[in-house]
Scaffold this active site. Structure first.
Site, PDB file in Angstrom:
ATOM      1  N   ASP A  99     100.738   9.172  82.381  1.00 29.45           N
ATOM      2  CA  ASP A  99     101.747   9.204  83.482  1.00 29.45           C
ATOM      3  C   ASP A  99     103.171   9.638  82.849  1.00 29.45           C
ATOM      4  OD1 ASP A  99     100.852   8.832  86.198  1.00 29.45           O
ATOM      5  OD2 ASP A  99     100.803   6.418  85.862  1.00 29.45           O
ATOM      6  N   GLN A 107      97.370   2.119  87.357  1.00 29.38           N
ATOM      7  CA  GLN A 107      97.944   2.193  88.682  1.00 29.38           C
ATOM      8  C   GLN A 107      99.160   1.365  89.233  1.00 29.38           C
ATOM      9  OE1 GLN A 107      96.633   5.106  90.488  1.00 29.38           O
ATOM     10  NE2 GLN A 107      98.339   4.431  92.228  1.00 29.38           N
ATOM     11  N   LYS A 119      91.524  10.650  92.256  1.00 28.01           N
ATOM     12  CA  LYS A 119      91.785  10.964  90.959  1.00 28.01           C
ATOM     13  C   LYS A 119      90.282  11.270  90.181  1.00 28.01           C
ATOM     14  CE  LYS A 119      96.141   8.840  90.227  1.00 28.01           C
ATOM     15  NZ  LYS A 119      96.867   7.658  90.206  1.00 28.01           N
TER      16      LYS A 119
END
Ligand code: NDP
Length: 284
Positions: free
Chosen positions: A121, A98, A54
């Site tokens: 997200d 995460q 990422k």
């Protein structure tokens, strides 16, 4: 029939190239740069690789990228404090934590502590509500990537029978909401579903997000169907999806490979969400 292989890697590269051009143009006009923060708790090797990818792709697209690595033993209160400081930081426009988190930390508390405007997200309850009520918000990256691949290859999917296998909050449920938003007729299957092969037989589109290697079989597939494989499984040190690629690709009309299908789209959509949040923060 031999299915058309949907090249997610190529589509993701195109999206990242478009994002790079846009970031450069905004930078030239405003002097501002989008910032993405990725919070990782603990040192799970798979998560570390994912977070590293990422960061690399964010930097290549011209973003400022901040990786925040926190110890496995961090308390929930300390993690929430860290998220609060990122919420208040004007250089951060998109943020993700995460998953999975260590067991002593309540996932929903952390997800809902992220400022919904920076929720790259799309997991915050406000963005979940927006997706399910047709309002503009940030949409979870993996289902968004699946939808881009579907629309690029099938065009209009309204009225098509779509079967989503899996009902997780991060893939299955938002995927079903996106398909419904496009007026597909949506069925959601899960581990208690009794007649999965029959349901598959009636589906024009199957999205598999199960986490079981090669689970969906060729005999279940309606000829010409579009198969989108979200699963990432490791078998004998090789990656494979939830759909048995070797056999189903002889029956289906379209299929995504693993690797090289949905996976690369997820990061591209994460950058897209951060850019969207950045533009909103600048009112452009
Ligand atoms: P979860 O484990 O959270 O969900 C799996 C879902 O599959 C559950 O809803 C479960 O049902 C269902 N399921 C399990 N067994 C069966 C069965 N026999 N028949 C029908 N349904 C079943 O996984 P995620 O949604 O997080 O991820 C799914 C897969 O996608 C994993 O392989 C993951 O690694 C991958 N993934 C890939 C991403 C990418 O970028 N490509 C991103 C995110 C995930 P129930 O709810 O009843 O338990």
């Amino acid at each position: 029939m031999t299915a058309k292989i949907i090249d997610g890697k190529a589509v993701a590269a195109e999206i990242r190239a478009e994002i790079t051009v846009e970031v450069k143009a905004i930078k030239e006009k405003t002097g501002k740069t989008p910032g993405l923060a990725v919070v990782l708790v603990g040192d799970d090797p798979a998560s570390k690789i994912y977070v590293g990818n990422k960061e690399k792709q964010a930097k290549e697209a011209g973003f400022n990228s901040y990786n925040i690595i926190l110890p496995q033993e961090i308390s929930e209160a300390e993690l929430l404090e860290k998220i609060d400081s990122l919420n208040k930081n004007p250089d951060i426009h998109g943020m993700i934590v995460q998953l999975p988190l260590p067991k002593h930390i309540k996932e929903s508390a952390v997800i809902n502590a992220v400022d919904p405007k920076k929720d790259a997200d799309g997991f915050h309850i406000e963005n979940v509500g927006k997706l399910n009520t047709g309002q503009d918000g940030l949409v979870p990256c993996t289902p968004l990537g699946c939808m881009i691949l579907l629309k690029k290859n099938l065009g209009d999917i309204s009225g098509k029978n779509a079967l989503v296998i899996g009902r997780s909050n991060i893939v299955g449920k938002p995927m079903a909401a996106l398909l419904l938003r496009e007026s597909a007729t949506v069925t959601i299957a899960h581990s208690k579903t009794k007649n999965l092969p029959e349901l598959c037989k009636t589906a024009d589109i199957i999205i598999a997000a199960i986490g079981k290697p090669n689970f969906v079989k060729a005999e279940w597939i309606k000829p010409g169907a579009a198969l989108i494989d979200v699963g990432i499984n490791r078998v004998d040190s090789k990656l494979c999806g939830d759909i048995d690629f070797a056999t189903t690709s002889k029956v289906a009309g379209f299929i995504t490979p693993v690797p090289g299908g949905v996976g690369p789209m997820t990061i591209a959509c994460l950058l897209g969400n951060t850019l969207k949040a950045f533009r909103k923060s600048l009112n452009i």
